[in-house]
Design an enzyme around this catalytic site. Structure first.
Site, PDB file in Angstrom:
ATOM      1  N   ARG A 108       0.826  -1.211   0.000  1.00  0.00           N
ATOM      2  CA  ARG A 108       0.000   0.000   0.000  1.00  0.00           C
ATOM      3  C   ARG A 108       0.851   1.247   0.000  1.00  0.00           C
ATOM      4  O   ARG A 108       0.566   2.213  -0.715  1.00  0.00           O
ATOM      5  CB  ARG A 108      -0.926   0.002   1.222  1.00  0.00           C
ATOM      6  CG  ARG A 108      -1.868   1.203   1.255  1.00  0.00           C
ATOM      7  CD  ARG A 108      -2.805   1.165   2.435  1.00  0.00           C
ATOM      8  NE  ARG A 108      -2.117   1.395   3.700  1.00  0.00           N
ATOM      9  CZ  ARG A 108      -2.744   1.515   4.872  1.00  0.00           C
ATOM     10  NH1 ARG A 108      -4.062   1.386   4.924  1.00  0.00           N
ATOM     11  NH2 ARG A 108      -2.079   1.731   5.992  1.00  0.00           N
ATOM     12  N   TYR A 126      -6.405   9.214   0.238  1.00  0.00           N
ATOM     13  CA  TYR A 126      -6.585   7.794  -0.052  1.00  0.00           C
ATOM     14  C   TYR A 126      -7.614   7.236   0.913  1.00  0.00           C
ATOM     15  O   TYR A 126      -7.820   7.752   2.014  1.00  0.00           O
ATOM     16  CB  TYR A 126      -5.270   7.022   0.017  1.00  0.00           C
ATOM     17  CG  TYR A 126      -4.975   6.365   1.341  1.00  0.00           C
ATOM     18  CD1 TYR A 126      -5.452   5.086   1.636  1.00  0.00           C
ATOM     19  CD2 TYR A 126      -4.213   7.009   2.314  1.00  0.00           C
ATOM     20  CE1 TYR A 126      -5.179   4.480   2.852  1.00  0.00           C
ATOM     21  CE2 TYR A 126      -3.930   6.411   3.526  1.00  0.00           C
ATOM     22  CZ  TYR A 126      -4.420   5.145   3.784  1.00  0.00           C
ATOM     23  OH  TYR A 126      -4.153   4.554   4.997  1.00  0.00           O
ATOM     24  N   PHE A 218       3.659   2.716   6.245  1.00  0.00           N
ATOM     25  CA  PHE A 218       3.825   3.963   5.480  1.00  0.00           C
ATOM     26  C   PHE A 218       3.094   5.120   6.140  1.00  0.00           C
ATOM     27  O   PHE A 218       3.638   6.220   6.290  1.00  0.00           O
ATOM     28  CB  PHE A 218       3.308   3.742   4.058  1.00  0.00           C
ATOM     29  CG  PHE A 218       3.256   4.987   3.217  1.00  0.00           C
ATOM     30  CD1 PHE A 218       4.344   5.370   2.455  1.00  0.00           C
ATOM     31  CD2 PHE A 218       2.098   5.759   3.161  1.00  0.00           C
ATOM     32  CE1 PHE A 218       4.297   6.512   1.661  1.00  0.00           C
ATOM     33  CE2 PHE A 218       2.036   6.897   2.385  1.00  0.00           C
ATOM     34  CZ  PHE A 218       3.140   7.280   1.632  1.00  0.00           C
ATOM     35  N   ASP A 219       1.854   4.896   6.546  1.00  0.00           N
ATOM     36  CA  ASP A 219       1.046   5.960   7.152  1.00  0.00           C
ATOM     37  C   ASP A 219       1.706   6.507   8.414  1.00  0.00           C
ATOM     38  O   ASP A 219       1.832   7.719   8.594  1.00  0.00           O
ATOM     39  CB  ASP A 219      -0.345   5.431   7.534  1.00  0.00           C
ATOM     40  CG  ASP A 219      -1.113   4.887   6.363  1.00  0.00           C
ATOM     41  OD1 ASP A 219      -0.550   4.075   5.601  1.00  0.00           O
ATOM     42  OD2 ASP A 219      -2.289   5.240   6.216  1.00  0.00           O
ATOM     43  N   THR A 220       2.125   5.588   9.282  1.00  0.00           N
ATOM     44  CA  THR A 220       2.729   6.001  10.549  1.00  0.00           C
ATOM     45  C   THR A 220       4.010   6.783  10.306  1.00  0.00           C
ATOM     46  O   THR A 220       4.240   7.828  10.919  1.00  0.00           O
ATOM     47  CB  THR A 220       3.032   4.765  11.418  1.00  0.00           C
ATOM     48  OG1 THR A 220       1.810   4.072  11.685  1.00  0.00           O
ATOM     49  CG2 THR A 220       3.678   5.177  12.723  1.00  0.00           C
TER      50      THR A 220
END
Length: 424
Positions: A108, A126, A218-220
């Site tokens: 992702r 997203y 990735f988000d963190t």
């Protein structure tokens, strides 16, 4: 819809000028001048042939009927091996403002990095393909990014006002993960994992080169780097319904997340993650935010802990003959815990003001209760096994138990009692 357009397009810059923060350019005006969509919504997918079409139709209808600015949907196909690529291409051919980007590798984070790095829209977002988050939150999510007020925005399932339907297992895992982030990385945002986020494209261009994770972390990583760089993260409480068919491998994801946290800690400690550079490029002040250094806090906490342990042992040995092991342990731990909490408040976590001092001590006593449970449990176990152990054997076991209790106390003090968000 018209009200949101008015707020975003006609927001007077005077309020920004009187603030110590400087708003970024209005994204809606910039997009209009360039003839591009204001918003690009990325939907990462991997083998989603069963749900893709329904979700894209629903999202496309919502953007058309309820979103006041031009928007695009980008289906980011992460190397699907089922019928997802064909369905995605058919949707792109049928629906205006829908496109497909095909990646030959999974991940992702990789998909978001690829699409966000090349999109021409000034605001990027997203969401998960299952659309677990109520789409009514999309406009509140991106409005402060369009106006220039904020740099990133996240949907939060853990904030006040959120309504969440999911099982206790996922609820506990989510809260534990975010607590770990607060404890180790001093994160101030409330929910790192909700698949509903947005970022300004100019901010993404500066941050993405420094985000290395290609999967779920990735988000963190993006959020922690943004926060350390002093950027504004807007949070929107969301209505969220768990997808019972989610195929996320919780164990593998948790292991990868813990490795990611360790990597960030090393990077911040060594300076290999250029927070100051990113801050100079993006933050209005040009200075990175300054959460307490984990290394410095650990050293100070350990120093105070050593002194507290010595005082505890002295008190325990003095009181043991009069009161017995359990009562001596209780009094010694209580006295040293109060002093330990006061010392850590001032010297480890740098809280000099008197605000919340009573609450801090009450919460410190709760943490003390947890530590007491650890040490008392160790003592009770020793007596159950040995029967009548010697005083030095008891002391040795209690020292070991206190080491564990100390680690637990540090995590709770840093991530809960003295967290910066709760002690302003």
């Amino acid at each position: 819809m018209e009200l949101m357009t008015d707020i975003v397009l006609e927001r007077d810059a005077g309020s920004a000028r009187t603030s110590r923060f400087q708003a970024r350019p209005n994204a809606a005006l910039a997009a209009r001048d360039k003839g591009v969509p204001v918003l690009d919504v990325v939907v990462p997918v991997y083998n989603e042939e069963a749900t893709l079409a329904d979700s894209v139709y629903r999202l496309h209808r919502h953007l058309h009927d309820h979103f006041p600015f031009p928007a695009r949907i980008t289906i980011a196909d992460n190397a699907s091996v089922d019928d997802t690529p064909r369905i995605a291409e058919e949707l792109a051919a049928e629906l205006d403002d829908v496109r497909v980007v095909r990646l030959e590798q999974k991940g992702r984070g990789r998909a978001l990095h690829a699409v966000w790095s090349t999109s021409d829209a000034p605001v990027l977002a997203y969401m998960d393909v299952d659309l677990s988050t109520d789409l009514a939150a999309l406009a509140p999510l991106v409005a402060p990014l369009i106006s220039g007020h904020s740099d990133l925005a996240i949907g939060t399932r853990l904030g006040r006002g959120a309504r969440v339907v999911r099982g206790p297992k996922r609820e506990i895992i989510s809260r534990c993960y975010n607590f770990i982030l607060k404890s180790t990385l001093a994160a101030r945002f409330s929910d790192a994992q909700c698949g509903f986020k947005a970022i300004r494209a100019d901010v993404a261009q500066r941050l993405l080169p420094h985000v290395t994770d290609t999967g779920w972390f990735f988000d963190t990583e993006l959020l922690v780097l943004a926060e350390r760089a002093g950027l504004r993260i807007h949070e929107v409480p969301v209505d969220w319904v768990d997808d019972p068919d989610s195929r996320v491998d919780i164990v593998a994801t948790a292991a990868a997340d813990l490795k990611g946290i360790a990597r960030l800690l090393r990077g911040f400690a060594s300076g290999s993650i250029p927070v100051q550079t990113v801050a100079a490029q993006l933050s209005s002040s040009g200075r990175a935010a300054a959460p307490g250094s984990l290394l410095r806090q650990t050293v100070r906490f350990a120093s105070i802990g050593i002194a507290s342990t010595a005082a505890y042992l002295l008190l325990f040995m003095m009181l043991h003959g009069w009161l017995g092991a359990q009562i001596a342990n209780l009094i010694a731990l209580l006295v040293t815990a109060i002093g330990n909490t006061a010392a850590n408040r001032r010297y480890t976590f740098g809280i000099a003001h008197r605000n919340n001092v009573a609450r801090n001590h009450v919460e410190g006593l709760i943490v003390f209760g947890i530590a007491l449970g650890i040490t008392s449990g160790a003592l009770a176990t020793l007596h159950a096994i040995v029967g009548e152990p010697g005083r030095w054997v008891e002391a040795t076991v209690l020292v070991l138990a206190n080491l564990l209790a100390t680690a637990v106390r540090f995590v709770l003090l840093r991530g809960w009692v003295f967290h910066p968000r709760r002690n302003r």
